[in-house]
Every structure is written in structure tokens, then in C-alpha cells.
Design a protein around this motif. Structure first.
Motif, short mmCIF file in Angstrom:
data_model
loop_
_atom_site.label_atom_id
_atom_site.label_comp_id
_atom_site.label_asym_id
_atom_site.label_seq_id
_atom_site.Cartn_x
_atom_site.Cartn_y
_atom_site.Cartn_z
N GLN A 277 56.25 29.67 58.84
CA GLN A 277 57.14 29.03 57.87
C GLN A 277 56.38 28.85 56.57
O GLN A 277 55.37 28.17 56.50
CB GLN A 277 57.61 27.67 58.37
N MET A 278 56.86 29.52 55.54
CA MET A 278 56.23 29.42 54.23
C MET A 278 56.90 28.34 53.42
O MET A 278 58.09 28.08 53.56
CB MET A 278 56.35 30.76 53.48
N LYS A 279 56.11 27.72 52.57
CA LYS A 279 56.67 26.78 51.61
C LYS A 279 57.58 27.57 50.68
O LYS A 279 57.19 28.60 50.16
CB LYS A 279 55.51 26.14 50.84
N THR A 280 58.81 27.09 50.48
CA THR A 280 59.75 27.89 49.71
C THR A 280 59.68 27.61 48.22
O THR A 280 60.03 28.46 47.42
CB THR A 280 61.19 27.66 50.18
N PHE A 281 59.24 26.41 47.80
CA PHE A 281 59.18 26.08 46.38
C PHE A 281 57.74 25.93 45.95
O PHE A 281 56.96 25.21 46.58
CB PHE A 281 59.96 24.79 46.09
N PHE B 272 61.76 31.04 46.75
CA PHE B 272 62.05 32.35 47.32
C PHE B 272 63.45 32.39 47.92
O PHE B 272 63.82 31.56 48.73
CB PHE B 272 61.01 32.72 48.38
N PHE B 273 64.22 33.36 47.46
CA PHE B 273 65.55 33.65 47.99
C PHE B 273 65.47 35.06 48.57
O PHE B 273 65.28 36.02 47.81
CB PHE B 273 66.61 33.58 46.89
N GLU B 274 65.58 35.15 49.90
CA GLU B 274 65.46 36.44 50.58
C GLU B 274 64.17 37.17 50.16
O GLU B 274 64.18 38.34 49.80
CB GLU B 274 66.70 37.29 50.35
#
Length: 92
Positions: A6-10, A38-40
Motif C-alpha cells: 500500500q503506497m501513500k497516495t498523496f 496518484f489516480f490509476e
């Protein structure tokens, strides 16, 4: 065995803090950040607003702006200034 990471998205680039008005408790702020989300798997530049209570970010609490205050205006102004500072950096 496949492992999911699970990557940090922001990923914030710049942030600033704006004091919150009553009825928020004392020592409440909005943290306004501009960065990449990240979006897709494609990074997009976004603005994120988070609530901060006594110096601690409440990541899962949605920001709430009292209608009888100028909080929303001040947060919007801060967001526009952060976006502008990114655009200035690109022009240099």
C-alpha cells in the motif's frame, strides 16, 4: 505468494496552515496542501485540506467551514496562493 504494497497516495509539495474560527475548538487549523496524488498510478496535482487539532492532523476528518465565518474564503485564498507558487516555480 503475491504481496500487496500500500503506497501513500498523496505526496505534499507545499503546505500552509489557516486558523479555524469558532465553533471549532481553540488550537484548530486547516492544513492546506498542494501536491501529487496518484489516480490509476498517474500523478495528478491536487489540493488537499485537512483538519488539525492541537498540532495533530486528523486525516480522516473532513474539513468543515462555519457558514458565518470567512474560513472557506481564507482556505481558498491559501490554496490559490500555493497553486500560484507552484506555477511560478515552473516558470523559472
Amino acid at each position: 505468494m503475491e504481496m500487496t504494497v500500500q503506497m501513500k497516495t498523496f505526496h505534499p509539495i507545499r503546505s500552509t496552515f489557516v486558523d479555524a474560527s469558532a465553533p471549532h475548538p481553540a488550537n484548530t487549523q486547516y492544513r492546506v496542501s498542494v501536491g501529487n496524488e496518484f489516480f490509476e498510478n498517474v500523478p495528478q496535482t491536487v489540493v488537499v485540506v485537512q483538519m488539525v487539532y492541537n498540532g495533530k492532523v486528523e486525516g480522516r476528518k473532513s474539513p468543515a467551514f462555519p457558514a458565518n465565518s470567512d474560513d472557506f474564503f481564507r482556505v481558498s485564498k491559501a490554496a490559490n496562493e500555493l497553486i500560484g507558487s507552484l506555477e511560478q516555480g515552473r516558470d523559472q
